[in-house]
Design an enzyme around this catalytic site. Structure first.
Site, PDB file in Angstrom:
ATOM      1  N   ARG A  53      -3.523  -9.835   5.161  1.00 43.70           N
ATOM      2  CA  ARG A  53      -3.933  -9.935   3.751  1.00 43.70           C
ATOM      3  C   ARG A  53      -2.767  -9.441   2.904  1.00 43.70           C
ATOM      4  NH1 ARG A  53      -6.110  -6.732  -0.196  1.00 43.70           N
ATOM      5  NH2 ARG A  53      -7.704  -7.666  -1.526  1.00 43.70           N
ATOM      6  N   LYS A  62       0.823  -1.225   0.000  1.00 43.49           N
ATOM      7  CA  LYS A  62       0.000   0.000   0.000  1.00 43.49           C
ATOM      8  C   LYS A  62       0.847   1.260   0.000  1.00 43.49           C
ATOM      9  CE  LYS A  62      -4.364  -1.849   1.366  1.00 43.49           C
ATOM     10  NZ  LYS A  62      -5.373  -2.059   2.379  1.00 43.49           N
TER      11      LYS A  62
HETATM   12  N1  HH2 Z   1      -7.410  -3.778   0.817  1.00 42.39           N
HETATM   13  C1  HH2 Z   1      -7.757  -3.833  -0.494  1.00 42.39           C
HETATM   14  C2  HH2 Z   1      -8.835  -4.611  -0.907  1.00 42.39           C
HETATM   15  N2  HH2 Z   1      -9.547  -5.341  -0.029  1.00 42.39           N
HETATM   16  N3  HH2 Z   1      -9.936  -6.053   2.188  1.00 42.39           N
HETATM   17  C3  HH2 Z   1      -9.612  -6.026   3.489  1.00 42.39           C
HETATM   18  N4  HH2 Z   1     -10.316  -6.742   4.376  1.00 42.39           N
HETATM   19  N5  HH2 Z   1      -8.572  -5.250   3.944  1.00 42.39           N
HETATM   20  C4  HH2 Z   1      -7.815  -4.491   3.113  1.00 42.39           C
HETATM   21  O1  HH2 Z   1      -6.891  -3.795   3.600  1.00 42.39           O
HETATM   22  C5  HH2 Z   1      -8.125  -4.505   1.713  1.00 42.39           C
HETATM   23  C6  HH2 Z   1      -9.212  -5.318   1.288  1.00 42.39           C
HETATM   24  C7  HH2 Z   1      -6.960  -3.049  -1.488  1.00 42.39           C
HETATM   25  O2  HH2 Z   1      -5.880  -3.809  -1.986  1.00 42.39           O
HETATM   26  P1  HH2 Z   1      -5.897  -4.626  -3.366  1.00 42.39           P
HETATM   27  O3  HH2 Z   1      -6.956  -5.662  -3.379  1.00 42.39           O
HETATM   28  O4  HH2 Z   1      -4.515  -5.147  -3.588  1.00 42.39           O
HETATM   29  O5  HH2 Z   1      -6.159  -3.518  -4.473  1.00 42.39           O
HETATM   30  P2  HH2 Z   1      -7.437  -3.102  -5.335  1.00 42.39           P
HETATM   31  O6  HH2 Z   1      -8.475  -2.595  -4.394  1.00 42.39           O
HETATM   32  O7  HH2 Z   1      -6.921  -2.033  -6.254  1.00 42.39           O
HETATM   33  O8  HH2 Z   1      -7.936  -4.310  -6.081  1.00 42.39           O
END
Ligand code: HH2
Length: 280
Positions: A259, A225
């Site tokens: 995660r 992040k």
């Molecule tokens: N962060 C993201 C998405 N889902 N769910 C939980 N429970 N906690 C988090 O911190 C979280 C999440 C964002 O990360 P990512 O899935 O890698 O990116 P994107 O939203 O661009 O798909």
């Protein structure tokens, strides 16, 4: 500590790794990797998930909508077309499958196809999500987000970020219990980067344990992040070390599930934490 998630019981006596599997064209760090000429290649998704399990993932978190700052929402049909075939195909992996969605229709279809956890970045603020969860027996992750992905990083403000998020958890846990969702099915996540400045994120990590409500498990997502980019001056593809260190520090501060995108690096980091605790 255990998480009841459908047919599965997740023992949280040791920290667990939730691996991120985004089947989106536009996620901030791993978007687009399973698409060829705009079509999702299911066999490559399944291979990637199997590799994550082999590397030490305990949960696979399937996402079909990017929630990065500024991301455009996708329709129920579009999100369903991305994630539902994946949920179905991962059934053979014999691992815990989580579905990262805020849409009741998508969650309901995913539950029918056998997902074990619904991971809602909007923290069940939609009553439709509460109903869908209440009618099932899956695990539920309640994540805190301030505003929406389109606006959340504009100028997030809190009186006290830690107490406000704790209050939010208290309120959502109460709502879930009123709806008949057993607390054994719930996990809480402060939502790093979702409507938070660097200072907010640091305060939340520093005081992680004080966010715990009703003794429930805490999930932390710091992987790759922008907070880590700001602290290390590294681009998103270069945050593997920072992500593994952050995961270890989160676990040291009370996280029960992390995660992550880089499962192997996280597994190594957590092994060191566990050795210090005298746990294998
Ligand atoms: N962060 C993201 C998405 N889902 N769910 C939980 N429970 N906690 C988090 O911190 C979280 C999440 C964002 O990360 P990512 O899935 O890698 O990116 P994107 O939203 O661009 O798909």
């Amino acid at each position: 500590m255990q998480l009841h998630c459908g047919a599965r019981l997740l023992d949280l006596g040791r920290p667990r790794i939730m691996a991120v599997l985004n089947v989106t064209p536009d996620s901030f760090s791993d978007g687009g990797q399973f698409f060829a000429e705009r079509r999702l290649e299911l066999s490559r998704v399944v291979d990637a998930a199997a590799a994550m399990v082999a590397a030490g993932a305990d949960i696979i978190d399937v996402g079909g909508e990017s929630t990065r700052p500024g991301a455009e929402p996708v329709s129920v049909n579009e999100e369903s077309a991305r994630v539902l075939p994946v949920i179905e195909a991962l059934g053979d992996l014999n691992t815990t499958i989580s579905l990262d969605t805020s849409k009741p229709e998508v969650a309901q279809a995913g539950i029918r196809l056998g997902c074990h956890i619904v991971n809602d970045v909007r923290g069940l603020q939609d009553p439709g999500m509460v109903s869908v969860a209440a009618e099932s027996d899956v695990g539920v992750c309640i994540m805190h987000m301030l505003g929406s992905p389109q606006s959340m990083q504009a100028s997030p403000r809190y009186g006290n970020v830690v107490t406000e998020i704790r209050d939010f958890f208290q309120c959502q846990v109460h709502t879930c219990m009123q709806a008949g969702i057993a607390p054994e099915r719930l996990m809480l996540d402060p939502g790093f980067g979702f409507g938070k400045t660097l200072e907010h994120n640091l305060a939340l990590l520093r005081e992680l344990e004080s966010l715990r409500v009703a003794g429930l498990p805490l999930l932390v997502g710091l992987s790759r992040k922008s907070m880590l980019g700001a602290l290390t001056d590294r681009e998103v593809g270069e945050r593997r070390v920072a992500s593994a260190v952050a995961a270890a520090l989160a676990v040291e501060r009370g996280a029960n599930v992390v995660r992550v995108h880089d499962v192997d690096a996280t597994r190594d980091a957590l092994r060191i934490v566990l050795a210090l605790r005298n746990v294998q």
